[in-house]
Design a protein around this motif. Structure first.
Motif, PDB file in Angstrom:
ATOM      1  N   SER A 171       0.851  -1.194   0.000  1.00 18.82           N
ATOM      2  CA  SER A 171       0.000   0.000   0.000  1.00 18.82           C
ATOM      3  C   SER A 171       0.882   1.238   0.000  1.00 18.82           C
ATOM      4  CB  SER A 171      -0.866  -0.020   1.259  1.00 18.82           C
ATOM      5  OG  SER A 171      -0.946   1.253   1.848  1.00 18.82           O
ATOM      6  N   ARG A 172       0.364   2.323  -0.563  1.00 22.52           N
ATOM      7  CA  ARG A 172       1.198   3.530  -0.608  1.00 22.52           C
ATOM      8  C   ARG A 172       1.162   4.303   0.712  1.00 22.52           C
ATOM      9  NH1 ARG A 172      -3.009   6.334  -4.754  1.00 22.52           N
ATOM     10  NH2 ARG A 172      -4.016   7.721  -3.262  1.00 22.52           N
ATOM     11  N   ASN A 173       0.312   3.880   1.666  1.00 19.51           N
ATOM     12  CA  ASN A 173       0.169   4.673   2.897  1.00 19.51           C
ATOM     13  C   ASN A 173       0.587   3.975   4.186  1.00 19.51           C
ATOM     14  OD1 ASN A 173      -0.807   6.958   1.618  1.00 19.51           O
ATOM     15  ND2 ASN A 173      -2.911   6.221   1.627  1.00 19.51           N
ATOM     16  N   THR A 174       0.768   2.655   4.158  1.00 23.54           N
ATOM     17  CA  THR A 174       1.098   1.969   5.418  1.00 23.54           C
ATOM     18  C   THR A 174       2.585   1.591   5.429  1.00 23.54           C
ATOM     19  OG1 THR A 174       0.448  -0.191   4.508  1.00 23.54           O
ATOM     20  CG2 THR A 174      -1.245   1.060   5.688  1.00 23.54           C
ATOM     21  N   PRO A 175       3.122   1.260   6.627  1.00 16.94           N
ATOM     22  CA  PRO A 175       4.544   0.911   6.698  1.00 16.94           C
ATOM     23  C   PRO A 175       4.845  -0.377   5.931  1.00 16.94           C
ATOM     24  CG  PRO A 175       3.525   0.985   8.896  1.00 16.94           C
ATOM     25  CD  PRO A 175       2.449   1.228   7.921  1.00 16.94           C
ATOM     26  N   PRO A 176       6.105  -0.627   5.574  1.00 11.59           N
ATOM     27  CA  PRO A 176       6.444  -1.874   4.874  1.00 11.59           C
ATOM     28  C   PRO A 176       6.175  -3.084   5.767  1.00 11.59           C
ATOM     29  CG  PRO A 176       8.435  -0.642   5.437  1.00 11.59           C
ATOM     30  CD  PRO A 176       7.282   0.233   5.771  1.00 11.59           C
ATOM     31  N   PRO A 177       5.821  -4.232   5.144  1.00 13.77           N
ATOM     32  CA  PRO A 177       5.430  -5.417   5.929  1.00 13.77           C
ATOM     33  C   PRO A 177       6.615  -6.322   6.275  1.00 13.77           C
ATOM     34  CG  PRO A 177       5.102  -5.838   3.606  1.00 13.77           C
ATOM     35  CD  PRO A 177       5.667  -4.449   3.691  1.00 13.77           C
ATOM     36  N   MET A 178       6.348  -7.266   7.184  1.00 11.20           N
ATOM     37  CA  MET A 178       7.315  -8.338   7.446  1.00 11.20           C
ATOM     38  C   MET A 178       7.361  -9.291   6.242  1.00 11.20           C
ATOM     39  SD  MET A 178       8.239  -8.239  10.865  1.00 11.20           S
ATOM     40  CE  MET A 178       8.389  -9.893  11.476  1.00 11.20           C
ATOM     41  N   ARG A 179       6.170  -9.555   5.658  1.00  9.94           N
ATOM     42  CA  ARG A 179       6.054 -10.514   4.553  1.00  9.94           C
ATOM     43  C   ARG A 179       5.272  -9.863   3.414  1.00  9.94           C
ATOM     44  NH1 ARG A 179       4.992 -14.025   9.620  1.00  9.94           N
ATOM     45  NH2 ARG A 179       3.867 -12.112  10.036  1.00  9.94           N
ATOM     46  N   THR A 180       5.525 -10.298   2.204  1.00  7.45           N
ATOM     47  CA  THR A 180       4.806  -9.751   1.058  1.00  7.45           C
ATOM     48  C   THR A 180       4.166 -10.891   0.264  1.00  7.45           C
ATOM     49  OG1 THR A 180       6.489  -8.034   0.903  1.00  7.45           O
ATOM     50  CG2 THR A 180       5.041  -8.266  -0.975  1.00  7.45           C
ATOM     51  N   PRO A 181       2.880 -10.761  -0.077  1.00  5.67           N
ATOM     52  CA  PRO A 181       2.256 -11.801  -0.902  1.00  5.67           C
ATOM     53  C   PRO A 181       2.795 -11.744  -2.341  1.00  5.67           C
ATOM     54  CG  PRO A 181       0.748  -9.977  -0.576  1.00  5.67           C
ATOM     55  CD  PRO A 181       1.970  -9.652   0.218  1.00  5.67           C
ATOM     56  N   LYS A 182       2.618 -12.859  -3.036  1.00  2.00           N
ATOM     57  CA  LYS A 182       3.112 -12.913  -4.421  1.00  2.00           C
ATOM     58  C   LYS A 182       2.027 -13.468  -5.337  1.00  2.00           C
ATOM     59  CE  LYS A 182       7.937 -13.687  -3.180  1.00  2.00           C
ATOM     60  NZ  LYS A 182       7.678 -13.543  -1.750  1.00  2.00           N
ATOM     61  N   VAL A 183       1.987 -12.942  -6.563  1.00  2.00           N
ATOM     62  CA  VAL A 183       1.113 -13.529  -7.583  1.00  2.00           C
ATOM     63  C   VAL A 183       1.857 -14.727  -8.164  1.00  2.00           C
ATOM     64  CG1 VAL A 183       0.006 -13.160  -9.810  1.00  2.00           C
ATOM     65  CG2 VAL A 183      -0.030 -11.340  -8.095  1.00  2.00           C
ATOM     66  N   VAL A 184       1.294 -15.930  -7.951  1.00  2.00           N
ATOM     67  CA  VAL A 184       1.946 -17.162  -8.409  1.00  2.00           C
ATOM     68  C   VAL A 184       1.609 -17.420  -9.871  1.00  2.00           C
ATOM     69  CG1 VAL A 184       2.067 -19.671  -8.072  1.00  2.00           C
ATOM     70  CG2 VAL A 184       1.829 -18.140  -6.100  1.00  2.00           C
ATOM     71  N   ARG A 185       0.333 -17.169 -10.209  1.00  2.00           N
ATOM     72  CA  ARG A 185      -0.114 -17.464 -11.566  1.00  2.00           C
ATOM     73  C   ARG A 185      -1.240 -16.503 -11.916  1.00  2.00           C
ATOM     74  NH1 ARG A 185      -2.572 -22.547 -10.950  1.00  2.00           N
ATOM     75  NH2 ARG A 185      -4.656 -21.837 -11.475  1.00  2.00           N
ATOM     76  N   SER A 186      -1.224 -15.988 -13.118  1.00  2.00           N
ATOM     77  CA  SER A 186      -2.304 -15.092 -13.534  1.00  2.00           C
ATOM     78  C   SER A 186      -2.548 -15.220 -15.021  1.00  2.00           C
ATOM     79  CB  SER A 186      -1.956 -13.634 -13.199  1.00  2.00           C
ATOM     80  OG  SER A 186      -2.956 -12.781 -13.716  1.00  2.00           O
ATOM     81  N   THR A 187      -3.828 -15.348 -15.375  1.00  2.00           N
ATOM     82  CA  THR A 187      -4.181 -15.299 -16.787  1.00  2.00           C
ATOM     83  C   THR A 187      -4.916 -13.998 -17.088  1.00  2.00           C
ATOM     84  OG1 THR A 187      -6.262 -16.421 -16.339  1.00  2.00           O
ATOM     85  CG2 THR A 187      -4.399 -17.807 -16.960  1.00  2.00           C
ATOM     86  N   VAL A 188      -4.893 -13.082 -16.094  1.00  2.00           N
ATOM     87  CA  VAL A 188      -5.574 -11.801 -16.247  1.00  2.00           C
ATOM     88  C   VAL A 188      -4.574 -10.794 -16.805  1.00  2.00           C
ATOM     89  CG1 VAL A 188      -6.910 -10.029 -15.048  1.00  2.00           C
ATOM     90  CG2 VAL A 188      -6.944 -12.382 -14.229  1.00  2.00           C
ATOM     91  N   VAL A 189      -5.006 -10.025 -17.815  1.00  2.00           N
ATOM     92  CA  VAL A 189      -4.081  -9.094 -18.455  1.00  2.00           C
ATOM     93  C   VAL A 189      -4.045  -7.789 -17.661  1.00  2.00           C
ATOM     94  CG1 VAL A 189      -3.430  -8.011 -20.645  1.00  2.00           C
ATOM     95  CG2 VAL A 189      -4.724 -10.134 -20.643  1.00  2.00           C
ATOM     96  N   GLN A 190      -3.346  -7.833 -16.539  1.00  2.00           N
ATOM     97  CA  GLN A 190      -3.208  -6.657 -15.681  1.00  2.00           C
ATOM     98  C   GLN A 190      -2.155  -7.021 -14.645  1.00  2.00           C
ATOM     99  OE1 GLN A 190      -6.742  -5.581 -13.522  1.00  2.00           O
ATOM    100  NE2 GLN A 190      -5.757  -3.880 -12.535  1.00  2.00           N
ATOM    101  N   ASP A 191      -1.320  -6.070 -14.215  1.00  2.00           N
ATOM    102  CA  ASP A 191      -0.271  -6.443 -13.260  1.00  2.00           C
ATOM    103  C   ASP A 191      -0.621  -6.083 -11.815  1.00  2.00           C
ATOM    104  OD1 ASP A 191       0.115  -3.759 -13.089  1.00  2.00           O
ATOM    105  OD2 ASP A 191       2.170  -3.774 -13.838  1.00  2.00           O
ATOM    106  N   PHE A 192      -1.763  -5.392 -11.582  1.00  2.00           N
ATOM    107  CA  PHE A 192      -2.265  -5.079 -10.241  1.00  2.00           C
ATOM    108  C   PHE A 192      -1.290  -4.239  -9.397  1.00  2.00           C
ATOM    109  CE2 PHE A 192      -3.986  -9.377 -11.197  1.00  2.00           C
ATOM    110  CZ  PHE A 192      -5.258  -8.965 -11.511  1.00  2.00           C
ATOM    111  N   SER A 193      -0.312  -3.604 -10.043  1.00  2.00           N
ATOM    112  CA  SER A 193       0.671  -2.858  -9.267  1.00  2.00           C
ATOM    113  C   SER A 193       0.145  -1.507  -8.826  1.00  2.00           C
ATOM    114  CB  SER A 193       1.954  -2.689 -10.077  1.00  2.00           C
ATOM    115  OG  SER A 193       1.651  -2.008 -11.272  1.00  2.00           O
ATOM    116  N   THR A 194      -0.870  -0.979  -9.504  1.00  2.00           N
ATOM    117  CA  THR A 194      -1.422   0.309  -9.110  1.00  2.00           C
ATOM    118  C   THR A 194      -2.942   0.200  -9.007  1.00  2.00           C
ATOM    119  OG1 THR A 194      -1.544   0.962 -11.407  1.00  2.00           O
ATOM    120  CG2 THR A 194       0.395   1.697 -10.182  1.00  2.00           C
TER     121      THR A 194
END
Ligand SMILES: [Zn+2]
Length: 400
Positions: free
Chosen positions: A372-395
């Motif tokens: 998130s652009r507003n909260t502190p950095p996390p201990m762990r970060t989730p990952k996209v393992v597989r996607s067939t959706v044409v979008q990177d979800f970064s923003t």
């Protein structure tokens, strides 16, 4: 779209009476939760998007039941653009209008207040900033309104009404207006505590007990609290929901939570922000109040998350607020912040640290996965393992 989330560390339900769910995975199909807890191999195989939560915590998206929206993603009070998208980056996925009182030159005549509520309701039906759902259009109760007006507005979709900014002589004058609103099917919110603008009257327990709204808005003060002795009266002598706001008095907020638990009334405690107001525009307002109420009372963090999710959904009859099959899929992945002394999100909140938000999904659509652009950095970060959706979800997406 079908989304599977695996390797979840903790699943927080949104229901304070059964706040944690066994299991480590969630399956979302066509905008709704399908499985919560133990997802099958077939479901994982069928998904369009597979997320590895990496041990983070899943909880329902937060419902802020006291937001001063106007039109679009703009707050006149703080002259800030993009505040709603910014709130999404604090964890708020649903906002409920506290009435559009900050609209410049807002009308107070009978036709004007009706038109304002209809316009705001309909604009936000077509607009989801960052993917957030905004329930706009809260009718400001004025003594010039007639019973037929409430029925007319319900036909247009307007379902929220607000006590506290009308041109009444005393707060008791709201009673017939609230009754007419209820008869037409409205949910009625009432300003509580000291007057927040010069022409509004202070509203205390004796008024609320006579007016009988559904929700005592900012019961801990907006920002000035009612007398201490009024809290027990309100809790014992009514069924009115008790909305604790970040912009209010923190001492009376703690007092209200403790009294509500003592009187078996925690179902009625809601957590909200009452922003943007003079207090400011506060993207972390919800999680700050959740954290404050968890760390300053003897009760668990997951109860306070429920007060900001499931309990608000039940009060306002929303289909969000719970991680439960059939509910609208508004979900957050959250974690303990990096650099803190606690290892999990719930421990960090109880300790007094705000969470780190690492993913937001609303109505079954990922709005961001990562940081998130507003909260502190996390201990762990989730990952996209597989996607067939044409979008990177970064923003965050502005429209949906
Ligand atoms: Zn307010």
């Amino acid at each position: 779209m079908k989304i599977a989330i695996k390797n979840i560390g903790t699943i927080v339900s949104g229901d304070w009476r059964a706040p944690l769910i066994d299991g480590d995975s969630i399956f979302i199909a066509d905008g709704k939760f399908s499985t919560v807890g133990k997802v099958t191999a077939e479901e994982i195989e069928s998904c369009d998007l597979l997320i590895d939560a990496n041990g983070t915590t899943a909880c329902p998206g937060l419902i802020d039941s006291h937001v001063h929206n106007s039109f679009g993603d703009y707050t006149p009070k703080q002259q800030a653009v993009g505040f709603l998208q910014s709130y999404l980056h604090g964890g708020t996925t649903t906002c409920i209008s506290a009435s559009e009182i900050h609209v410049a030159g807002r009308p107070s005549d009978r036709k004007g207040v009706k038109a304002l509520a209809v316009a705001a309701y309909k604009c936000f039906e077509n607009y989801r900033p960052g993917g957030m759902r905004v329930h706009g259009g809260s009718l400001i109760l004025e003594p010039t309104l007639e019973a037929e007006d409430f029925h007319e507005l319900r036909k247009e979709g307007v379902w929220l009404a607000k006590v506290g900014f009308g041109s009444v002589r005393t707060p008791f004058d709201y009673e017939p207006l609230v009754r007419a609103a209820h008869e037409a099917g409205f949910t009625v919110n009432a300003h509580t505590g000291g007057a927040s603008i010069s022409l509004a009257n202070s509203i205390y327990a004796e008024h609320l007990l006579a007016i009988k709204p559904d929700v005592a808005f900012h019961v801990n003060g907006g920002p000035i609290a009612m007398p201490d002795e009024d809290f027990e009266r309100l809790i014992v002598e009514s069924q009115i929901a008790l909305q604790i706001c970040q912009a209010g008095n923190i001492r009376t907020a703690v007092k209200c939570v403790n009294l509500a638990v003592d009187h078996n009334a925690f179902d009625r405690v809601l957590i909200a922000t009452d922003t943007p107001t003079g207090t400011g525009m506060m993207p972390l307002g919800m999680i700050k109040s959740i954290t404050e109420m968890a760390t300053l009372t003897d009760y668990p963090a997951e109860w306070m998350i429920a007060a900001a999710t499931g309990s608000a959904a039940l009060t306002y009859k929303l289909e969000t607020g719970f991680l439960r099959p059939g509910k609208i899929a508004d979900l957050l992945l959250v974690d303990a912040p990096m650099g803190g002394s606690k290892k999990t999100c719930l421990e960090a909140i109880k300790h007094g640290d705000v969470w780190s938000l690492v993913a937001s999904i609303t109505e079954g659509v990922p709005r961001f996965i990562g940081r998130s652009r507003n909260t502190p950095p996390p201990m762990r970060t989730p990952k996209v393992v597989r996607s067939t959706v044409v979008q990177d979800f970064s923003t965050a997406q502005q429209f949906s």
